[in-house]
Write a protein that holds these residues in place. Structure first.
Motif, PDB file in Angstrom:
ATOM      1  N   TYR A   1       4.533  13.753  -3.514  1.00  0.00           N
ATOM      2  CA  TYR A   1       4.290  15.164  -3.264  1.00  0.00           C
ATOM      3  C   TYR A   1       5.052  15.577  -2.016  1.00  0.00           C
ATOM      4  O   TYR A   1       5.469  14.724  -1.217  1.00  0.00           O
ATOM      5  N   HIS A   2       5.251  16.865  -1.859  1.00  0.00           N
ATOM      6  CA  HIS A   2       6.014  17.383  -0.724  1.00  0.00           C
ATOM      7  C   HIS A   2       5.339  17.015   0.593  1.00  0.00           C
ATOM      8  O   HIS A   2       4.151  17.235   0.778  1.00  0.00           O
ATOM      9  N   GLY A   3       6.091  16.424   1.479  1.00  0.00           N
ATOM     10  CA  GLY A   3       5.541  16.041   2.776  1.00  0.00           C
ATOM     11  C   GLY A   3       4.920  14.664   2.812  1.00  0.00           C
ATOM     12  O   GLY A   3       4.389  14.253   3.857  1.00  0.00           O
ATOM     13  N   MET A   4       4.972  13.919   1.683  1.00  0.00           N
ATOM     14  CA  MET A   4       4.328  12.605   1.639  1.00  0.00           C
ATOM     15  C   MET A   4       4.936  11.633   2.651  1.00  0.00           C
ATOM     16  O   MET A   4       4.210  10.891   3.324  1.00  0.00           O
ATOM     17  N   ILE A   5       6.263  11.617   2.753  1.00  0.00           N
ATOM     18  CA  ILE A   5       6.914  10.690   3.672  1.00  0.00           C
ATOM     19  C   ILE A   5       6.439  10.925   5.107  1.00  0.00           C
ATOM     20  O   ILE A   5       6.149   9.982   5.848  1.00  0.00           O
ATOM     21  N   LYS A   6       6.341  12.181   5.488  1.00  0.00           N
ATOM     22  CA  LYS A   6       5.879  12.513   6.840  1.00  0.00           C
ATOM     23  C   LYS A   6       4.425  12.083   7.024  1.00  0.00           C
ATOM     24  O   LYS A   6       4.049  11.542   8.074  1.00  0.00           O
TER      25      LYS A   6
ATOM     26  N   GLU B   1       0.840  -1.208   0.000  1.00  0.00           N
ATOM     27  CA  GLU B   1       0.000   0.000   0.000  1.00  0.00           C
ATOM     28  C   GLU B   1       0.870   1.252   0.000  1.00  0.00           C
ATOM     29  O   GLU B   1       0.626   2.207  -0.748  1.00  0.00           O
ATOM     30  N   ILE B   2       1.900   1.247   0.853  1.00  0.00           N
ATOM     31  CA  ILE B   2       2.803   2.399   0.956  1.00  0.00           C
ATOM     32  C   ILE B   2       3.516   2.640  -0.366  1.00  0.00           C
ATOM     33  O   ILE B   2       3.613   3.783  -0.838  1.00  0.00           O
ATOM     34  N   LYS B   3       4.015   1.565  -0.976  1.00  0.00           N
ATOM     35  CA  LYS B   3       4.728   1.726  -2.247  1.00  0.00           C
ATOM     36  C   LYS B   3       3.809   2.265  -3.340  1.00  0.00           C
ATOM     37  O   LYS B   3       4.233   3.072  -4.183  1.00  0.00           O
ATOM     38  N   LYS B   4       2.561   1.840  -3.315  1.00  0.00           N
ATOM     39  CA  LYS B   4       1.591   2.334  -4.291  1.00  0.00           C
ATOM     40  C   LYS B   4       1.350   3.829  -4.091  1.00  0.00           C
ATOM     41  O   LYS B   4       1.301   4.606  -5.059  1.00  0.00           O
TER      42      LYS B   4
ATOM     43  N   SER C   1       8.296   5.554  11.722  1.00  0.00           N
ATOM     44  CA  SER C   1       9.142   6.732  11.565  1.00  0.00           C
ATOM     45  C   SER C   1       9.247   7.139  10.092  1.00  0.00           C
ATOM     46  O   SER C   1       8.991   6.334   9.182  1.00  0.00           O
ATOM     47  N   THR C   2       9.643   8.389   9.868  1.00  0.00           N
ATOM     48  CA  THR C   2       9.863   8.848   8.501  1.00  0.00           C
ATOM     49  C   THR C   2      11.018   8.080   7.861  1.00  0.00           C
ATOM     50  O   THR C   2      11.029   7.871   6.650  1.00  0.00           O
ATOM     51  N   THR C   3      11.966   7.651   8.673  1.00  0.00           N
ATOM     52  CA  THR C   3      13.085   6.858   8.163  1.00  0.00           C
ATOM     53  C   THR C   3      12.593   5.534   7.597  1.00  0.00           C
ATOM     54  O   THR C   3      13.054   5.081   6.536  1.00  0.00           O
ATOM     55  N   THR C   4      11.626   4.902   8.268  1.00  0.00           N
ATOM     56  CA  THR C   4      11.061   3.642   7.783  1.00  0.00           C
ATOM     57  C   THR C   4      10.442   3.816   6.409  1.00  0.00           C
ATOM     58  O   THR C   4      10.657   3.002   5.500  1.00  0.00           O
ATOM     59  N   ILE C   5       9.668   4.890   6.238  1.00  0.00           N
ATOM     60  CA  ILE C   5       9.036   5.148   4.940  1.00  0.00           C
ATOM     61  C   ILE C   5      10.097   5.440   3.883  1.00  0.00           C
ATOM     62  O   ILE C   5      10.010   4.958   2.745  1.00  0.00           O
ATOM     63  N   HIS C   6      11.100   6.217   4.259  1.00  0.00           N
ATOM     64  CA  HIS C   6      12.153   6.551   3.294  1.00  0.00           C
ATOM     65  C   HIS C   6      12.917   5.296   2.865  1.00  0.00           C
ATOM     66  O   HIS C   6      13.247   5.140   1.693  1.00  0.00           O
TER      67      HIS C   6
ATOM     68  N   GLY D   1      14.319   1.410  -1.235  1.00  0.00           N
ATOM     69  CA  GLY D   1      14.667   0.004  -1.379  1.00  0.00           C
ATOM     70  C   GLY D   1      15.684  -0.511  -0.387  1.00  0.00           C
ATOM     71  O   GLY D   1      16.203  -1.621  -0.541  1.00  0.00           O
ATOM     72  N   VAL D   2      15.991   0.268   0.648  1.00  0.00           N
ATOM     73  CA  VAL D   2      16.919  -0.200   1.670  1.00  0.00           C
ATOM     74  C   VAL D   2      16.294  -1.363   2.435  1.00  0.00           C
ATOM     75  O   VAL D   2      16.973  -2.335   2.787  1.00  0.00           O
ATOM     76  N   THR D   3      14.985  -1.269   2.693  1.00  0.00           N
ATOM     77  CA  THR D   3      14.239  -2.364   3.298  1.00  0.00           C
ATOM     78  C   THR D   3      13.032  -2.704   2.424  1.00  0.00           C
ATOM     79  O   THR D   3      12.600  -1.911   1.590  1.00  0.00           O
ATOM     80  N   TRP D   4      12.501  -3.903   2.615  1.00  0.00           N
ATOM     81  CA  TRP D   4      11.343  -4.374   1.861  1.00  0.00           C
ATOM     82  C   TRP D   4      11.573  -4.300   0.336  1.00  0.00           C
ATOM     83  O   TRP D   4      10.637  -4.101  -0.429  1.00  0.00           O
ATOM     84  N   ASN D   5      12.819  -4.479  -0.080  1.00  0.00           N
ATOM     85  CA  ASN D   5      13.108  -4.410  -1.517  1.00  0.00           C
ATOM     86  C   ASN D   5      12.643  -5.638  -2.266  1.00  0.00           C
ATOM     87  O   ASN D   5      12.704  -5.698  -3.502  1.00  0.00           O
ATOM     88  N   ASN D   6      12.171  -6.654  -1.539  1.00  0.00           N
ATOM     89  CA  ASN D   6      11.685  -7.869  -2.181  1.00  0.00           C
ATOM     90  C   ASN D   6      10.187  -7.843  -2.429  1.00  0.00           C
ATOM     91  O   ASN D   6       9.613  -8.786  -2.950  1.00  0.00           O
ATOM     92  N   VAL D   7       9.523  -6.735  -2.051  1.00  0.00           N
ATOM     93  CA  VAL D   7       8.054  -6.639  -2.206  1.00  0.00           C
ATOM     94  C   VAL D   7       7.718  -5.857  -3.460  1.00  0.00           C
ATOM     95  O   VAL D   7       8.264  -4.767  -3.650  1.00  0.00           O
TER      96      VAL D   7
END
Length: 207
Positions: free
Chosen positions: A177-182, A168-171, A191-196, A201-207
């Motif tokens: 848009y500006h502020g989307m990660i937050k 869902e997040i990747k979609k 955290s915003t780091t998790t979304i980033h 592709g640092v994490t969940w790159n297999n999805v």
């Protein structure tokens, strides 16, 4: 985010180079003069969408979003490896290096010109989290923090997301848009780091 600009030694050369080129014969075409959105200085543009007179002003003008860990999450663009960058007049700059240089001065020696993140967050440009170091220190830090291999989502013990949520997040990230990660971090309570990390592709790159 307004700050008083204090160019360091090598950064002063950046400013000087841009102003010289603006007034030289090398410019084949210029557009209407503008006032820099950050420092207010008048400068000659070479394109219709230029708002800053230098990469330093563009850095401050782009700004960051502070997270709960004190990281300054870059509001600008990112490289494919997840590290921060900005593009000024068709030239790419590493935003975290600019931040480190403005706060701590130029790299001490050619050997000590790697920027190390104490927070291990490539999206962070907080100068308090950055320092100059050697290539060997950078490699040792990478091994110590297990950054030499990309982790898959469910392999991370602290993961709060499942595969359906990540999809869902990747979609949603496709409509950037500006502020989307937050916004997404609040929506999914991460955290915003998790979304980033999902975005780059640092994490969940297999999805």
């Amino acid at each position: 985010m307004k700050k008083t600009l204090k160019p360091m030694n090598s950064l002063a050369g950046l400013f000087m180079g841009f102003f010289i080129s603006n007034n030289g014969d090398a410019m084949s075409k210029t557009y209407k003069d503008k006032n820099c959105k950050q420092c207010g200085n008048t400068f000659k543009t070479t394109g219709p969408k230029q708002y800053y007179c230098s990469p330093i002003c563009q850095f401050y003008g782009t700004g960051y979003t502070k997270d709960s860990k004190g990281c300054h999450i870059w509001n600008g663009s990112y490289r494919s490896d997840g590290y921060t960058q900005l593009t000024f007049r068709s030239k790419n700059y590493k935003a975290y290096r600019l931040s480190c240089e403005m706060a701590h001065g130029p790299a001490p020696t050619p050997l000590e010109n790697n920027v190390l993140h104490a927070c291990d967050n490539p999206s962070c440009v907080n100068p308090d989290h950055l320092r100059w170091g050697t290539h060997q220190e950078n490699m040792d830090d990478m091994v110590k923090k297990n950054r030499q291999t990309k982790l898959k989502g469910t392999q991370i013990p602290s993961s709060k997301l499942d595969i359906i949520q990540v999809k869902e997040i990747k979609k949603k990230l496709e409509k950037c848009y500006h502020g989307m990660i937050k916004d997404l971090s609040k929506q999914y309570n991460v955290s915003t780091t998790t979304i980033h990390y999902i975005k780059t592709g640092v994490t969940w790159n297999n999805v």
